[in-house]
Design a protein around this motif. Structure first.
Motif, PDB file in Angstrom:
ATOM      1  N   SER A 158     -49.459   6.876 -18.755  1.00  0.00           N
ATOM      2  CA  SER A 158     -48.922   8.051 -18.075  1.00  0.00           C
ATOM      3  C   SER A 158     -47.405   8.137 -18.237  1.00  0.00           C
ATOM      4  O   SER A 158     -46.852   9.206 -18.503  1.00  0.00           O
ATOM      5  N   LEU A 159     -46.729   6.997 -18.105  1.00  0.00           N
ATOM      6  CA  LEU A 159     -45.285   6.982 -18.332  1.00  0.00           C
ATOM      7  C   LEU A 159     -44.959   7.386 -19.763  1.00  0.00           C
ATOM      8  O   LEU A 159     -44.022   8.154 -20.016  1.00  0.00           O
ATOM      9  N   ASN A 160     -45.717   6.859 -20.703  1.00  0.00           N
ATOM     10  CA  ASN A 160     -45.483   7.196 -22.104  1.00  0.00           C
ATOM     11  C   ASN A 160     -45.721   8.681 -22.362  1.00  0.00           C
ATOM     12  O   ASN A 160     -44.978   9.316 -23.115  1.00  0.00           O
ATOM     13  N   LYS A 161     -46.749   9.219 -21.730  1.00  0.00           N
ATOM     14  CA  LYS A 161     -47.059  10.637 -21.911  1.00  0.00           C
ATOM     15  C   LYS A 161     -45.914  11.513 -21.420  1.00  0.00           C
ATOM     16  O   LYS A 161     -45.544  12.500 -22.081  1.00  0.00           O
ATOM     17  N   GLN A 162     -45.347  11.156 -20.271  1.00  0.00           N
ATOM     18  CA  GLN A 162     -44.218  11.934 -19.756  1.00  0.00           C
ATOM     19  C   GLN A 162     -43.025  11.858 -20.700  1.00  0.00           C
ATOM     20  O   GLN A 162     -42.310  12.846 -20.891  1.00  0.00           O
ATOM     21  N   TYR A 163     -42.828  10.692 -21.311  1.00  0.00           N
ATOM     22  CA  TYR A 163     -41.723  10.554 -22.272  1.00  0.00           C
ATOM     23  C   TYR A 163     -41.991  11.377 -23.527  1.00  0.00           C
ATOM     24  O   TYR A 163     -41.126  12.135 -23.993  1.00  0.00           O
ATOM     25  N   GLU A 164     -43.199  11.254 -24.077  1.00  0.00           N
ATOM     26  CA  GLU A 164     -43.524  11.953 -25.322  1.00  0.00           C
ATOM     27  C   GLU A 164     -43.488  13.469 -25.141  1.00  0.00           C
ATOM     28  O   GLU A 164     -43.090  14.205 -26.044  1.00  0.00           O
ATOM     29  N   GLN A 165     -43.908  13.930 -23.974  1.00  0.00           N
ATOM     30  CA  GLN A 165     -43.889  15.376 -23.706  1.00  0.00           C
ATOM     31  C   GLN A 165     -42.532  15.871 -23.233  1.00  0.00           C
ATOM     32  O   GLN A 165     -42.366  17.051 -22.947  1.00  0.00           O
ATOM     33  N   GLN A 166     -41.572  14.943 -23.165  1.00  0.00           N
ATOM     34  CA  GLN A 166     -40.203  15.258 -22.726  1.00  0.00           C
ATOM     35  C   GLN A 166     -40.216  15.974 -21.374  1.00  0.00           C
ATOM     36  O   GLN A 166     -39.557  17.008 -21.184  1.00  0.00           O
ATOM     37  N   ASP A 167     -40.994  15.400 -20.459  1.00  0.00           N
ATOM     38  CA  ASP A 167     -41.083  15.949 -19.111  1.00  0.00           C
ATOM     39  C   ASP A 167     -39.697  15.946 -18.464  1.00  0.00           C
ATOM     40  O   ASP A 167     -39.101  14.894 -18.245  1.00  0.00           O
ATOM     41  N   HIS A 178     -34.749  11.004 -24.305  1.00  0.00           N
ATOM     42  CA  HIS A 178     -35.766  11.066 -25.353  1.00  0.00           C
ATOM     43  C   HIS A 178     -35.069  11.017 -26.709  1.00  0.00           C
ATOM     44  O   HIS A 178     -34.170  11.795 -27.002  1.00  0.00           O
ATOM     45  N   LEU A 179     -35.509  10.081 -27.555  1.00  0.00           N
ATOM     46  CA  LEU A 179     -34.873   9.867 -28.856  1.00  0.00           C
ATOM     47  C   LEU A 179     -35.783  10.345 -29.980  1.00  0.00           C
ATOM     48  O   LEU A 179     -36.964   9.972 -30.028  1.00  0.00           O
ATOM     49  N   ASP A 180     -35.235  11.171 -30.851  1.00  0.00           N
ATOM     50  CA  ASP A 180     -35.928  11.536 -32.084  1.00  0.00           C
ATOM     51  C   ASP A 180     -35.522  10.511 -33.142  1.00  0.00           C
ATOM     52  O   ASP A 180     -34.450  10.609 -33.752  1.00  0.00           O
ATOM     53  N   GLY A 192     -48.610   0.709 -34.788  1.00  0.00           N
ATOM     54  CA  GLY A 192     -49.412   1.862 -34.390  1.00  0.00           C
ATOM     55  C   GLY A 192     -49.267   2.253 -32.933  1.00  0.00           C
ATOM     56  O   GLY A 192     -49.812   3.281 -32.511  1.00  0.00           O
ATOM     57  N   GLU A 193     -48.549   1.465 -32.144  1.00  0.00           N
ATOM     58  CA  GLU A 193     -48.363   1.771 -30.726  1.00  0.00           C
ATOM     59  C   GLU A 193     -47.257   2.801 -30.552  1.00  0.00           C
ATOM     60  O   GLU A 193     -46.287   2.835 -31.312  1.00  0.00           O
ATOM     61  N   ALA A 194     -47.399   3.660 -29.555  1.00  0.00           N
ATOM     62  CA  ALA A 194     -46.381   4.668 -29.293  1.00  0.00           C
ATOM     63  C   ALA A 194     -45.040   4.013 -28.964  1.00  0.00           C
ATOM     64  O   ALA A 194     -44.991   2.969 -28.320  1.00  0.00           O
ATOM     65  N   TYR A 195     -43.962   4.642 -29.410  1.00  0.00           N
ATOM     66  CA  TYR A 195     -42.617   4.077 -29.319  1.00  0.00           C
ATOM     67  C   TYR A 195     -42.238   3.700 -27.887  1.00  0.00           C
ATOM     68  O   TYR A 195     -41.833   2.561 -27.617  1.00  0.00           O
ATOM     69  N   PHE A 196     -42.372   4.623 -26.964  1.00  0.00           N
ATOM     70  CA  PHE A 196     -41.933   4.351 -25.599  1.00  0.00           C
ATOM     71  C   PHE A 196     -42.876   3.375 -24.905  1.00  0.00           C
ATOM     72  O   PHE A 196     -42.440   2.511 -24.136  1.00  0.00           O
TER      73      PHE A 196
END
Length: 430
Positions: A158-167, A178-180, A192-196
């Motif tokens: 859930s934390l990762n999702k908020q980061y990826e969606q730039q909540d 949020h870093l590109d 293969g794991e999400a960055y955040f």
């Protein structure tokens, strides 16, 4: 017994079978065709009983054989010790990389390390609308000690999702940027794991080590007025999470890749970045006793023996008395990881095992003269490559090797970092 049945007594056959064989040999001594025919019939009639005995022994011993096969590599680290191994060796866990890793291929040296999730909990408190329902770090520590899953273990995604969606609400409350991520900067392989998600897990892993072996549950959390250092911290992927969780602490990052440091400076102004311009210490930009805590994720896993020693000495200089150093490195568990997960080290595992036994330290110049990410180690590849060492090496050369550089081992976690690298926490004495 199963592989070399040289003598009937070694086979533990039923007593009736042994008597028949003895009777046959007794008759054979009398000579005569009749006796020879009797011997032949007796032997033939004994074969089914013999085969049944062998099959029964094989089936009964199969669990033992499989467990021995599965834990063969764990014995490497204990020198074929005859004493019972610690409980965490007799209770192996599956590798995270391959959930089909069934017997006999078990990660025998991996440990189910309880996690406190102190960093994740801090971000939940900042980013949640109902923080009263979220347990504290002390609650999480108590749950980990009791072997219960923590709150955050089920909410990392859930934390990762908020980061990826730039909540916007989450980013504003936590202070996370949020870093590109650009291909032009250095980033460790994520598998293969999400960055955040990976960065948050690493932050939890690090702070968990700092909290081990403390007088009270929270007496080594980053605090106001303290300065902490991410040694070899690249673009600050972990440090910015630490700073979001503990904003009253001053967070420093030092790394030898100048282009990555410049990229991060422009995007993470709350962190204090610095470039490591020399492969050898000292870090002249920092004063003696400046830091309360220093962490180095997979840095000593790259040093040759001399580099490992001189940089540990430099960490001792930079820490306050009572300050702590967290670092991860390769050792025997990396041999398991290489065999089970086909890591790049795989062809060299026998050489590594031999060097760890004979010297306690192993080094391979995996980056060559071109250096890591195009940055030379200023020693032709002999300084920064693939490094590994044993606890005995650390004890002889660091913990007990220099009276002027006094350390205490606070925590040792074999395979604590991704079932691959060992984790150490040292505190500075004096």
């Amino acid at each position: 017994i199963l592989l070399e049945p040289h003598h009937p007594a070694q086979l533990h056959l039923p007593q009736a079978t042994m008597s028949s064989r003895q009777h046959a040999f007794s008759l054979g001594r009398k000579g005569g065709n009749q006796n020879r025919e009797w011997i032949a019939r007796t032997i033939v009639s004994s074969l089914p009983t013999f085969a049944f005995g062998m099959a029964s022994m094989y089936i009964l011993s199969l669990p033992f054989y499989m467990s021995r096969s599965g834990t063969e590599t764990s014995n490497l680290a204990w020198g074929q010790a005859t004493n019972p191994p610690p409980s965490w060796i007799t209770q192996p866990r599956k590798t995270k990389k391959d959930e089909q890793c069934d017997p006999p291929l078990l990660c025998a040296w991996s440990i189910d390390h309880p996690r406190t999730q102190a960093v994740s909990l801090a971000l939940w408190h900042k980013g949640s609308d109902d923080a009263n329902k979220i347990p504290t770090a002390a609650d999480s520590i108590a749950s980990a000690a009791a072997g219960k899953p923590s709150f955050v273990e089920t909410h990392l995604e859930s934390l990762n999702k908020q980061y990826e969606q730039q909540d916007a609400n989450f980013l504003r409350r936590t202070g996370i940027v949020h870093l590109d991520i650009s291909n032009a900067i250095h980033v460790i392989p994520m598998g293969g794991e999400a960055y955040f998600h990976r960065s948050l897990r690493d932050a939890d892993l690090i702070l968990d080590g700092f909290l081990r072996n403390t007088d009270t549950a929270n007496n080594f959390l980053p605090a106001a007025g303290q300065e902490w250092l991410d040694f070899g911290g690249s673009h600050g992927r972990i440090a910015q999470i630490m700073a979001a969780a503990y904003p009253e602490t001053m967070w420093h990052v030092v790394d030898p890749i100048a282009s990555t440091v410049d990229w991060a400076k422009a995007r993470l102004p709350k962190l204090r970045f610095s470039v490591m311009t020399d492969a050898r210490p000292p870090l002249t930009q920092y004063r003696d006793g400046q830091f309360t805590g220093i962490y180095a994720l997979s840095i000593w896993s790259h040093y040759c023996e001399e580099a490992a020693l001189v940089w540990l000495k430099e960490m001792h200089r930079l820490l306050k008395p009572g300050g702590r150093l967290w670092f991860s490195t390769h050792s025997y568990q990396a041999l398991n990881y290489a065999m089970l997960d086909a890591a790049p080290l795989h062809p060299l595992r026998h050489e590594m095992m031999r060097e760890l036994y004979q010297k306690g330290h192993y080094y391979f110049p995996m980056f060559g003269t071109q250096g890591d990410f195009g940055v030379s180690d200023q020693h032709g590849g002999s300084w920064w490559g693939f490094g590994a060492f044993t606890t005995e090496w650390l004890a002889a050369n660091v913990l007990n090797g220099n009276p002027a550089q006094r350390w205490r081992l606070e925590y040792y976690g074999p395979g604590a970092n991704e079932n691959h690298q060992d984790v150490y926490v040292l505190s500075k004495l004096g």
